[in-house]
Write a protein that holds these residues in place. Structure first.
Motif, PDB file in Angstrom:
ATOM      1  N   VAL A  93       0.842  -1.202   0.000  1.00 17.94           N
ATOM      2  CA  VAL A  93       0.000   0.000   0.000  1.00 17.94           C
ATOM      3  C   VAL A  93       0.872   1.244   0.000  1.00 17.94           C
ATOM      4  N   LEU A  94       1.896   1.258   0.843  1.00 24.10           N
ATOM      5  CA  LEU A  94       2.786   2.417   0.908  1.00 24.10           C
ATOM      6  C   LEU A  94       3.509   2.625  -0.421  1.00 24.10           C
ATOM      7  N   GLU A  95       3.952   1.543  -1.022  1.00 25.70           N
ATOM      8  CA  GLU A  95       4.650   1.670  -2.306  1.00 25.70           C
ATOM      9  C   GLU A  95       3.724   2.226  -3.379  1.00 25.70           C
ATOM     10  N   GLY A  96       2.463   1.799  -3.351  1.00 26.28           N
ATOM     11  CA  GLY A  96       1.525   2.275  -4.358  1.00 26.28           C
ATOM     12  C   GLY A  96       1.038   3.690  -4.130  1.00 26.28           C
ATOM     13  N   SER A 137      10.306  -4.589  -1.287  1.00 25.57           N
ATOM     14  CA  SER A 137      11.145  -3.604  -1.969  1.00 25.57           C
ATOM     15  C   SER A 137      11.050  -2.224  -1.338  1.00 25.57           C
ATOM     16  N   PHE A 138       9.886  -1.861  -0.822  1.00 23.54           N
ATOM     17  CA  PHE A 138       9.721  -0.542  -0.219  1.00 23.54           C
ATOM     18  C   PHE A 138      10.539  -0.417   1.065  1.00 23.54           C
ATOM     19  N   PHE A 139      10.880  -1.563   1.679  1.00 29.24           N
ATOM     20  CA  PHE A 139      11.678  -1.592   2.900  1.00 29.24           C
ATOM     21  C   PHE A 139      12.996  -2.327   2.661  1.00 29.24           C
ATOM     22  N   SER A 140      13.575  -2.131   1.488  1.00 26.31           N
ATOM     23  CA  SER A 140      14.786  -2.860   1.112  1.00 26.31           C
ATOM     24  C   SER A 140      15.951  -2.573   2.045  1.00 26.31           C
ATOM     25  N   GLU A 141      15.918  -1.438   2.741  1.00 30.58           N
ATOM     26  CA  GLU A 141      17.002  -1.079   3.655  1.00 30.58           C
ATOM     27  C   GLU A 141      16.760  -1.597   5.072  1.00 30.58           C
ATOM     28  N   GLN A 142      15.701  -2.391   5.267  1.00 36.59           N
ATOM     29  CA  GLN A 142      15.443  -3.000   6.573  1.00 36.59           C
ATOM     30  C   GLN A 142      15.451  -4.521   6.404  1.00 36.59           C
TER      31      GLN A 142
END
Length: 445
Positions: free
Chosen positions: A284-287, A371-376
């Motif tokens: 949802v956040l990514e979209g 993917s939206f949290f790729s750094e976690q």
């Protein structure tokens, strides 16, 4: 493949009568004869099963099963989600034809489908280890007492906290671990910028509110002997309502409904910098807030008591077997493979992007963060640990009525904007739910 060596224990015959209103049966009472058309044999030995589902990529998951199981072939029929799916299934059940063998069923609909004799008790056909694949909270959502099991859990939505890490760092804030800390963080955020909020109370999302009440220890419906019990207007739910009503009264969170253009714009603009949501929120956040990727972080949901690991569930569904089909054992075999095998769970994650209810295979299937949290990199590690804390919750037969009353009562409460008004809304939901059950002829404790 019938597991007759693991029969379910005998149960008193009153359970299904409990789920059906006294004198008001509706779709209930349709036995196996009404659904004799479920399932069909194709060729000399193969069994053909129809599966109603709306899950993304479900066709690819089923294709994998069909390649490996020529004796049981599953045909996907894509359906709408939500109330539309339930209505269509019940219509087919009442008509006595056109019903599928398997159906994707949201957890809150299970009890209603059982009351309508639409889905089968599959306990006798389950492998004995199947319940061990799921947390107690999730497993409680697919049974209605007496050892009955009406579905195999598929995906789940444990609640957790999403927040803008960059803004938290600028304000010297750490992720809140308790609801007291969350309230204080909300005050700091709003004081720093009057247009900025840590969260919102959305009066159009009863599912989220139920998950928050579940975390606090609530179960809105229950079974006491041979009667239903409604416990909405009780301490856990009132605590949640008055907490959020208090933040609204202070003006430190917003009341914008979620998923609206206004809410989406606030996420992108950095004026809505937090979201209590479920494990499926990254999509949802990514979209809706793609421009903010890399700035968000996920943490476990704040606790009412420091050191606890309790959460609620928002969303998710299961795989149920429609009552009266000729091939129930084969249908259960497919449902178990899809939702408890390493291959099935991995396929659901890869093709459907779900957060699986199955625990043994979740870590392997969720090896990479969204993917939206790729750094976690520990995103799914935290999520799976969080999911273990989902508390049990029983849904009643009139969830749709309770949710409708919620929308009206809490819309009024957010307009009034006081903690007392939020408490009054809880009472309204409770009283309306009880009245509806009584009007239908249910026996109440």
């Amino acid at each position: 493949m019938t597991r007759s060596d693991h029969p379910r224990p005998p149960r008193p015959p009153s359970r299904r009568r409990l789920l059906q209103a006294a004198g008001v049966v509706g779709a209930a009472g349709l036995g196996s004869a009404a659904l004799a058309g479920c399932g069909s044999a194709t060729g000399s030995s193969a069994v053909e099963l129809t599966f109603w589902s709306w899950a993304p990529g479900i066709e690819d998951v089923v294709a994998l099963w069909n390649q490996q199981n020529p004796d049981v072939q599953v045909l996907v029929s894509r359906q709408d989600a939500g109330d539309a799916a339930v209505t269509k299934l019940l219509t087919a059940v009442r008509a006595g034809n056109g019903a599928p063998d398997l159906v994707q069923a949201e957890y809150q609909t299970i009890t209603s489908l059982v009351a309508a004799d639409a889905i089968a008790d599959i306990a006798a056909d389950l492998a004995p280890e199947t319940p061990e694949h799921f947390s107690e909270g999730i497993w409680s959502a697919i049974g209605v007492g007496d050892g009955a099991v009406y579905a195999v859990p598929q995906d789940t939505g444990p609640l957790q906290l999403y927040y803008r890490e960059d803004i938290f760092d600028d304000l010297g804030l750490a992720a809140p671990t308790t609801w007291d800390e969350y309230a204080e963080a909300a005050r700091v955020v709003h004081e720093a910028d009057p247009e900025m909020y840590l969260g919102t109370f959305s009066s159009t999302d009863p599912g989220l509110f139920v998950g928050l009440a579940q975390q606090a220890g609530a179960s809105w419906w229950g079974i006491e002997g041979d009667r239903w019990k409604v416990e909405i207007d009780a301490e856990p739910t009132r605590r949640v309502a008055e907490y959020w009503g208090g933040l609204v009264e202070e003006g430190v969170i917003s009341v914008d409904p979620m998923y609206t253009p206004q809410w989406n714009a606030a996420l992108n603009a950095g004026t809505q910098i937090g979201w209590v949501s479920a494990a499926w929120a990254p999509g949802v956040l990514e979209g809706n807030a793609g421009s903010t990727a890399g700035r968000w972080k996920m943490a476990r949901i704040p606790q009412w008591d420091a050191g606890e690991n309790a959460t609620g569930n928002w969303g998710g569904s299961s795989t149920a077997v429609v009552a009266g089909g000729e091939h129930q054992a084969a249908a259960v075999r497919f449902a178990e493979w899809m939702n408890t095998s390493a291959e099935g769970v991995l396929a659901l994650v890869q093709h459907g992007g779900i957060f699986p209810a199955d625990q043994p295979h979740a870590e392997e299937a969720l090896a990479e963060p969204p993917s939206f949290f790729s750094e976690q990199p520990d995103f799914y590690e935290l999520s799976t640990e969080n999911a273990e804390g989902v508390r049990p919750f029983t849904f009643g037969t009139n969830v749709n009525v309770a949710y409708s009353i919620f929308n009206d009562a809490f819309a009024q409460a957010t307009q009034t904007g006081t903690a007392a008004a939020f408490g009054d809304a809880v009472t309204a939901v409770h009283d309306g739910t009880v009245a509806d059950l009584e009007n239908q002829g249910y026996l109440l404790a």
